[in-house]
Structures are given as structure tokens and as C-alpha cells.
Write a protein that holds these residues in place. Structure first.
Motif, PDB file in Angstrom:
ATOM      1  N   LEU A   1      16.182  77.235 -34.370  1.00 26.11           N
ATOM      2  CA  LEU A   1      15.304  76.434 -33.517  1.00 26.11           C
ATOM      3  C   LEU A   1      15.392  76.967 -32.094  1.00 26.11           C
ATOM      4  O   LEU A   1      16.452  77.396 -31.646  1.00 26.11           O
ATOM      5  CB  LEU A   1      15.729  74.955 -33.521  1.00 26.11           C
ATOM      6  N   SER A   2      14.265  76.901 -31.401  1.00 26.80           N
ATOM      7  CA  SER A   2      14.243  77.338 -30.010  1.00 26.80           C
ATOM      8  C   SER A   2      14.904  76.298 -29.122  1.00 26.80           C
ATOM      9  O   SER A   2      14.682  75.092 -29.281  1.00 26.80           O
ATOM     10  CB  SER A   2      12.816  77.559 -29.543  1.00 26.80           C
ATOM     11  N   LEU A   3      15.665  76.780 -28.160  1.00 26.15           N
ATOM     12  CA  LEU A   3      16.285  75.881 -27.192  1.00 26.15           C
ATOM     13  C   LEU A   3      15.222  75.099 -26.412  1.00 26.15           C
ATOM     14  O   LEU A   3      15.493  74.044 -25.864  1.00 26.15           O
ATOM     15  CB  LEU A   3      17.166  76.703 -26.233  1.00 26.15           C
ATOM     16  N   MET A   4      14.008  75.633 -26.393  1.00 25.90           N
ATOM     17  CA  MET A   4      12.915  74.931 -25.702  1.00 25.90           C
ATOM     18  C   MET A   4      12.620  73.565 -26.315  1.00 25.90           C
ATOM     19  O   MET A   4      11.974  72.734 -25.693  1.00 25.90           O
ATOM     20  CB  MET A   4      11.630  75.764 -25.746  1.00 25.90           C
ATOM     21  N   LEU A   5      13.084  73.343 -27.529  1.00 27.95           N
ATOM     22  CA  LEU A   5      12.861  72.039 -28.172  1.00 27.95           C
ATOM     23  C   LEU A   5      13.780  70.959 -27.598  1.00 27.95           C
ATOM     24  O   LEU A   5      13.607  69.781 -27.883  1.00 27.95           O
ATOM     25  CB  LEU A   5      13.096  72.142 -29.684  1.00 27.95           C
ATOM     26  N   ALA A   6      14.754  71.397 -26.788  1.00 33.00           N
ATOM     27  CA  ALA A   6      15.790  70.464 -26.329  1.00 33.00           C
ATOM     28  C   ALA A   6      15.215  69.275 -25.567  1.00 33.00           C
ATOM     29  O   ALA A   6      15.753  68.178 -25.646  1.00 33.00           O
ATOM     30  CB  ALA A   6      16.821  71.196 -25.477  1.00 33.00           C
ATOM     31  N   ASP A   7      14.144  69.489 -24.829  1.00 29.65           N
ATOM     32  CA  ASP A   7      13.620  68.352 -24.071  1.00 29.65           C
ATOM     33  C   ASP A   7      12.343  67.780 -24.696  1.00 29.65           C
ATOM     34  O   ASP A   7      11.571  67.097 -24.048  1.00 29.65           O
ATOM     35  CB  ASP A   7      13.402  68.727 -22.597  1.00 29.65           C
ATOM     36  N   LYS A   8      12.152  68.057 -25.978  1.00 33.69           N
ATOM     37  CA  LYS A   8      10.991  67.495 -26.694  1.00 33.69           C
ATOM     38  C   LYS A   8      11.433  66.266 -27.484  1.00 33.69           C
ATOM     39  O   LYS A   8      12.601  66.131 -27.831  1.00 33.69           O
ATOM     40  CB  LYS A   8      10.413  68.535 -27.668  1.00 33.69           C
TER      41      LYS A   8
END
Ligand SMILES: [Zn+2]
Length: 155
Positions: A97-104
Motif C-alpha cells: 500500500l502507498s504511504l499516501m493512503l495514510a491520511d485517507k
């Protein structure tokens, strides 16, 4: 301001140097002050916390979805990916999973998880793939729009 100089240099020389360079020094100090928030260290900690929270959530959801979908993934891991939200290594059965999902929102993390797990049944984005998505996550198109309004990042 603190000026460091070798011991052999006389104080007068140091002061003269500072005086001569005062405009340059002042300019640099101003430049540093104007730089956006010097909170890089703080942000890094925040990022690590977010990564840990995302990892915990994904690990907790993985067995749930794996059982529903009927696949046996090895593990889910997080990494920095800028061009995609997730990926699936079919051979090693590892989900990324992309770390960009952390604030989703968590539901979007679930969506990416389901997408990648379905790849363990169907490697390609074929009609069969989307039939499986419809079956396991009937709302997936809504999540897809939310996550990817411009379709810039892939799954
Ligand atoms: Zn895919």
C-alpha cells in the motif's frame, strides 16, 4: 549570533570579517527565517506515526478480506509510492500500500486492499476482475472516484 573561528585568528580579525560580511550574513538569516516552517523533523515523526497506524489497520483488515475473497496473501506492507495507491506481487502474494493512503479515510484503504487482493484471483483488469470487485465491494466505483478523481494514480 555565534561565530566560530580557529584559535589562532585574532578577535579583531573575526570582528572585521563579520563586519565585512554583515550584509551577506543578514541576508542569509532573513532567508532562513523566510523558509517554510522548520518542522521537518516533526513531520517525519508524524509520517512514521501515520505509517504505523496504516500498517496496523491494514494488517487487521487483511485476514477479514482475504477470507471473504478466498485468497491467501502473505502480508501487507507500506511503502512510499507516488504513482500508485497499491500493488500486488502475485508470485510472493505480498500486497503493497502507498504511504499516501495514510491520511485517507479507512474505507479507501479497504478499497485498495480489496482491489489488490482480487488480483490474486485475476492478474489483469479484465471483465472478470471487475465482476469480482462488484461482488466483494459493490461500492467500489464510488471509492475509486473519491480516491482517484483524475485517474492519475493507478491501483
Ligand atoms: Zn490493479
Amino acid at each position: 549570533m555565534l561565530v566560530s573561528a580557529p584559535h589562532r585568528v585574532a578577535t579583531e580579525q573575526v570582528l572585521a570579517f563579520v563586519a565585512a560580511k554583515s550584509d551577506w550574513i543578514r541576508g542569509h538569516v532573513e532567508q532562513i527565517k523566510q523558509q517554510p516552517d522548520q518542522g521537518e523533523t516533526l513531520d517525519w515523526h508524524k509520517l512514521e506515526e501515520q505509517r504505523a497506524a496504516l500498517q496496523r489497520y491494514a494488517e487487521q483488515r487483511l485476514p477479514y478480506w482475504a477470507e471473504r475473497i478466498g485468497v491467501e496473501p502473505l502480508e501487507v506492507r507500506i511503502k512510499k509510492m507516488h504513482s500508485r495507491w497499491g500493488s500486488c506481487n502475485i508470485r510472493s502474494k505480498r500486497i503493497w500500500l502507498s504511504l499516501m493512503l495514510a491520511d485517507k479515510p479507512f474505507e479507501l484503504v479497504d478499497y485498495v486492499l480489496v482491489h489488490e487482493l482480487v488480483h490474486l484471483h485475476e492478474a489483469n483488469h479484465s471483465a472478470r476482475f471487475y465482476r469480482l470487485m462488484d461482488r466483494f465491494l459493490p461500492n467500489w466505483q464510488r471509492f475509486d472516484k473519491e480516491l482517484n478523481p483524475n485517474r492519475r494514480r493507478r491501483l
